[in-house]
Write a protein that holds these residues in place. Structure first.
Motif, mmCIF file in Angstrom:
data_model
loop_
_atom_site.group_PDB
_atom_site.id
_atom_site.type_symbol
_atom_site.label_atom_id
_atom_site.label_comp_id
_atom_site.label_asym_id
_atom_site.label_seq_id
_atom_site.Cartn_x
_atom_site.Cartn_y
_atom_site.Cartn_z
ATOM 1 N N PRO A 155 0.838 -1.208 0.000
ATOM 2 C CA PRO A 155 0.000 0.000 0.000
ATOM 3 C C PRO A 155 0.869 1.254 0.000
ATOM 4 O O PRO A 155 1.828 1.365 0.785
ATOM 5 N N HIS A 156 0.575 2.171 -0.904
ATOM 6 C CA HIS A 156 1.351 3.407 -1.038
ATOM 7 C C HIS A 156 2.844 3.127 -1.237
ATOM 8 O O HIS A 156 3.697 3.904 -0.807
ATOM 9 N N HIS A 157 3.119 1.995 -1.874
ATOM 10 C CA HIS A 157 4.503 1.582 -2.141
ATOM 11 C C HIS A 157 5.325 1.467 -0.858
ATOM 12 O O HIS A 157 6.551 1.641 -0.882
ATOM 13 N N GLY A 158 4.648 1.177 0.245
ATOM 14 C CA GLY A 158 5.341 0.998 1.520
ATOM 15 C C GLY A 158 5.896 2.273 2.118
ATOM 16 O O GLY A 158 6.717 2.222 3.036
ATOM 17 N N LYS A 159 5.446 3.411 1.645
ATOM 18 C CA LYS A 159 6.014 4.697 2.050
ATOM 19 C C LYS A 159 5.976 4.895 3.562
ATOM 20 O O LYS A 159 6.933 5.418 4.144
ATOM 21 N N ASP A 160 4.874 4.506 4.204
ATOM 22 C CA ASP A 160 4.718 4.772 5.634
ATOM 23 C C ASP A 160 5.027 3.559 6.503
ATOM 24 O O ASP A 160 4.724 3.559 7.701
ATOM 25 N N LEU A 161 5.613 2.518 5.920
ATOM 26 C CA LEU A 161 5.892 1.299 6.680
ATOM 27 C C LEU A 161 7.320 1.317 7.211
ATOM 28 O O LEU A 161 8.270 1.549 6.463
ATOM 29 N N ALA A 162 7.453 1.057 8.493
ATOM 30 C CA ALA A 162 8.774 1.010 9.119
ATOM 31 C C ALA A 162 9.167 -0.442 9.366
ATOM 32 O O ALA A 162 8.302 -1.318 9.497
ATOM 33 N N PRO A 163 10.459 -0.738 9.423
ATOM 34 C CA PRO A 163 10.900 -2.105 9.746
ATOM 35 C C PRO A 163 10.258 -2.598 11.031
ATOM 36 O O PRO A 163 10.097 -1.857 11.993
ATOM 37 N N GLY A 164 9.885 -3.862 11.010
ATOM 38 C CA GLY A 164 9.209 -4.453 12.158
ATOM 39 C C GLY A 164 7.707 -4.500 12.012
ATOM 40 O O GLY A 164 7.028 -5.233 12.753
ATOM 41 N N ARG A 165 7.152 -3.753 11.055
ATOM 42 C CA ARG A 165 5.702 -3.727 10.851
ATOM 43 C C ARG A 165 5.224 -4.985 10.157
ATOM 44 O O ARG A 165 5.904 -5.558 9.310
ATOM 45 N N PHE A 166 4.019 -5.422 10.509
ATOM 46 C CA PHE A 166 3.383 -6.561 9.847
ATOM 47 C C PHE A 166 2.878 -6.111 8.486
ATOM 48 O O PHE A 166 2.300 -5.026 8.358
ATOM 49 N N ILE A 167 3.103 -6.930 7.461
ATOM 50 C CA ILE A 167 2.611 -6.620 6.123
ATOM 51 C C ILE A 167 1.878 -7.827 5.554
ATOM 52 O O ILE A 167 2.203 -8.970 5.863
ATOM 53 N N ALA A 168 0.886 -7.562 4.729
ATOM 54 C CA ALA A 168 0.156 -8.612 4.014
ATOM 55 C C ALA A 168 -0.167 -8.060 2.636
ATOM 56 O O ALA A 168 -0.668 -6.940 2.507
ATOM 57 N N PHE A 169 0.119 -8.843 1.601
ATOM 58 C CA PHE A 169 -0.062 -8.338 0.247
ATOM 59 C C PHE A 169 -0.087 -9.498 -0.734
ATOM 60 O O PHE A 169 0.235 -10.641 -0.385
ATOM 61 N N GLU A 170 -0.452 -9.207 -1.974
ATOM 62 C CA GLU A 170 -0.351 -10.180 -3.060
ATOM 63 C C GLU A 170 0.711 -9.698 -4.033
ATOM 64 O O GLU A 170 0.725 -8.525 -4.423
ATOM 65 N N ALA A 171 1.619 -10.594 -4.411
ATOM 66 C CA ALA A 171 2.708 -10.224 -5.308
ATOM 67 C C ALA A 171 2.185 -9.933 -6.702
ATOM 68 O O ALA A 171 1.228 -10.556 -7.165
ATOM 69 N N SER A 172 2.836 -8.983 -7.370
ATOM 70 C CA SER A 172 2.457 -8.662 -8.740
ATOM 71 C C SER A 172 3.004 -9.732 -9.679
ATOM 72 O O SER A 172 3.805 -10.568 -9.295
ATOM 73 N N TRP A 173 2.607 -9.673 -10.915
ATOM 74 C CA TRP A 173 2.996 -10.735 -11.859
ATOM 75 C C TRP A 173 4.444 -10.655 -12.298
ATOM 76 O O TRP A 173 5.002 -11.628 -12.774
ATOM 77 N N SER A 174 5.073 -9.505 -12.144
ATOM 78 C CA SER A 174 6.477 -9.405 -12.546
ATOM 79 C C SER A 174 7.139 -8.276 -11.784
ATOM 80 O O SER A 174 6.480 -7.319 -11.379
ATOM 81 N N PRO A 175 8.464 -8.360 -11.574
ATOM 82 C CA PRO A 175 9.173 -7.279 -10.901
ATOM 83 C C PRO A 175 9.295 -6.085 -11.816
ATOM 84 O O PRO A 175 9.030 -6.178 -13.015
ATOM 85 N N PRO A 176 9.684 -4.938 -11.283
ATOM 86 C CA PRO A 176 9.910 -3.777 -12.153
ATOM 87 C C PRO A 176 10.910 -4.114 -13.247
ATOM 88 O O PRO A 176 11.812 -4.928 -13.052
ATOM 89 N N GLY A 177 10.783 -3.482 -14.383
ATOM 90 C CA GLY A 177 11.661 -3.785 -15.503
ATOM 91 C C GLY A 177 13.104 -3.415 -15.259
ATOM 92 O O GLY A 177 14.005 -4.016 -15.826
ATOM 93 N N ALA A 178 13.347 -2.436 -14.424
ATOM 94 C CA ALA A 178 14.729 -2.036 -14.143
ATOM 95 C C ALA A 178 14.825 -1.617 -12.685
ATOM 96 O O ALA A 178 13.971 -0.897 -12.175
ATOM 97 N N LEU A 179 15.861 -2.061 -12.025
ATOM 98 C CA LEU A 179 16.083 -1.704 -10.630
ATOM 99 C C LEU A 179 17.359 -0.872 -10.526
ATOM 100 O O LEU A 179 18.296 -1.068 -11.299
ATOM 101 N N PRO A 180 17.404 0.059 -9.583
ATOM 102 C CA PRO A 180 18.596 0.897 -9.453
ATOM 103 C C PRO A 180 19.815 0.078 -9.072
ATOM 104 O O PRO A 180 19.737 -0.812 -8.231
#
Length: 323
Positions: free
Chosen positions: A266-291
Motif C-alpha cells: 500500500p502506497h509503495h510501503g512509504k509509511d511502513l517502518a521495519p518491524g511492521r506486519f505486512i500482508a499483500f499479493e505479489a504482482s505478476w512481474s518485478p519492475p523492468g529495471a532496478l537501481p
C-alpha cells in the motif's frame, strides 16, 4: 545391505585424504577441494564432453582429490531423509537403472536441441522437468548437487543464458529438491527463474549482501540456512518487514525470507517502518529495471532487528545437504 562406500563407523565415506571416523571434517575438506576444482572449470572451461560423459567428467574433476570413485556411478541404493525426526525419505533411482534413465534424459534433451534458441521463460519451463529428473536419478554416491548445478549452468550457457545458483541458499535447494520429488514443479521453476532472471537475481544478491553484513555485526542469521526467494507472481504473503531499498523490500514470513517489490505494498510501503506486519499479493512481474546502487541507510541501520524478526520455521528443517 552395507554401504560399500562407508568406513566401519557407518558415517564417514572412504576417501583418499586419510580422514577416518570424522564425517564432519571430511565434508568440510571435501567442500574446500570441490570449490577449488569448480573455480578451475570456471577459469579454464568445461571438459570437452557431451551428455552423460560430460556429467561424469564434471564429477570426476570436482572430486578427484577426495574419492577414488570420482566420476563413476554409484553401486548402492541411495535415499535421503526429507525432514529431521521424520520417517519420510526420498528414494533415488536404483543403480541398475542409472545408465538407462540418464540415457533417456539426455535423449529428451537432444530432441529439444539442448534447450537452445528459447527465451528465458520458456527455457525455465523446459528445463524444470529435466532438473527434477536428474535430481531424482542422483547418479553419484556423493557430490550430486554441485555436479548437477554446474552441468545445468553449461546447458544454459550454451543456450545463451546465465543460470547462476549463487543466490540459491542450501536450505532452498534442499526444500525445492524435496518439493520436486513430490511433484511440485512450480517451486522448482520459481527457483530457476530467480537464478536466471537478472532483475530477480540482482535483488536477491542485494538482500544476501545485507544479510552477510548484518551477520558480521552480530546477527545470528546465516542466509545459507534460510529459505530465501523473491516473491512469486500472484501469491499472497504476510510477515514482518525487515527493510526497504529502492524498489525492493525484504521481509520475514513463517517459512522463510522474501524479497518483494515495493509497488506491491500500500502506497509503495512509504509509511511502513521495519518491524511492521505486512500482508499483500505479489504482482505478476518485478519492475523492468532496478537501481544499481547500494542498499539504503534504512536497511543497513535495521540489522539489529534480524535476530528478533528472522527465525527458523517452526517445522523441523531439512537435514543438512549431504552433497
Amino acid at each position: 545391505m552395507a554401504d560399500l562406500y562407508l568406513q566401519s563407523d557407518g558415517a564417514t565415506l572412504t576417501n583418499k585424504l586419510g580422514i577416518v571416523g570424522n564425517p564432519q571434517l571430511l565434508a568440510e575438506v571435501e567442500a574446500d577441494y570441490a570449490i577449488s576444482r569448480e573455480a578451475e572449470i570456471r577459469r579454464t572451461g568445461y571438459p570437452d564432453k557431451q551428455g552423460v560423459e560430460l556429467l561424469k567428467a564434471i564429477h570426476r574433476h570436482l572430486y578427484q582429490d577426495v574419492y577414488e570413485w570420482a566420476g563413476e556411478f554409484r553401486q548402492v541404493n541411495l535415499s535421503k531423509q526429507a525432514f529431521a525426526q521424520s520417517d519420510d525419505a526420498t528414494t533415488f533411482s536404483p543403480p541398475s537403472r542409472l545408465a538407462l534413465e540418464l540415457g533417456q534424459l539426455f535423449e529428451r534433451l537432444a530432441a529439444q536441441d539442448n534447450l537452445k534458441n528459447l527465451p528465458p521463460a520458456l527455457f525455465v519451463e523446459r528445463l524444470t522437468p529435466h532438473f527434477v529428473t536428474l535430481n531424482h536419478i542422483h547418479p553419484f554416491r556423493e557430490g550430486n548437487g554441485r555436479t548437477q548445478t554446474l552441468f545445468w549452468r553449461k546447458i544454459a550457457r550454451d543456450a545463451g543464458h546465465d543460470l547462476s545458483f549463487s543466490v540459491i541458499s542450501r536450505e532452498r535447494m534442499i526444500a525445492v529438491s524435496i518439493a520436486g520429488e513430490l511433484g511440485n514443479t512450480t517451486s522448482v521453476a520459481h527457483m530457476l527463474s530467480d537464478a536466471i532472471e537478472p532483475v530477480r537475481r540482482t535483488a536477491l544478491q542485494r538482500a544476501i549482501t545485507f544479510l552477510e553484513n548484518a551477520r558480521k555485526k552480530g546477527s545470528p542469521v546465516d542466509w545459507q540456512e534460510r529459505f530465501i526467494a523473491t516473491t512469486a507472481p500472484g501469491q499472497g504473503y504476510e510477515g514482518q518487514l525487515i527493510g526497504k531499498s529502492g524498489q525492493e523490500f525484504l521481509f520475514a514470513s513463517s517459512d522463510g525470507l522474501y524479497v518483494g517489490w515495493t509497488r506491491d505494498l500500500p502506497h509503495h510501503g512509504k509509511d511502513l517502518a521495519p518491524g511492521r506486519f505486512i500482508a499483500f499479493e505479489a504482482s505478476w512481474s518485478p519492475p523492468g529495471a532496478l537501481p544499481d546502487h547500494g542498499r539504503s541507510a534504512t536497511i543497513d541501520q535495521r540489522h539489529e532487528h534480524l535476530s528478533a524478526q528472522v527465525q527458523r520455521p517452526s517445522r523441523s528443517g531439512p537435514t543438512p545437504e549431504p552433497d
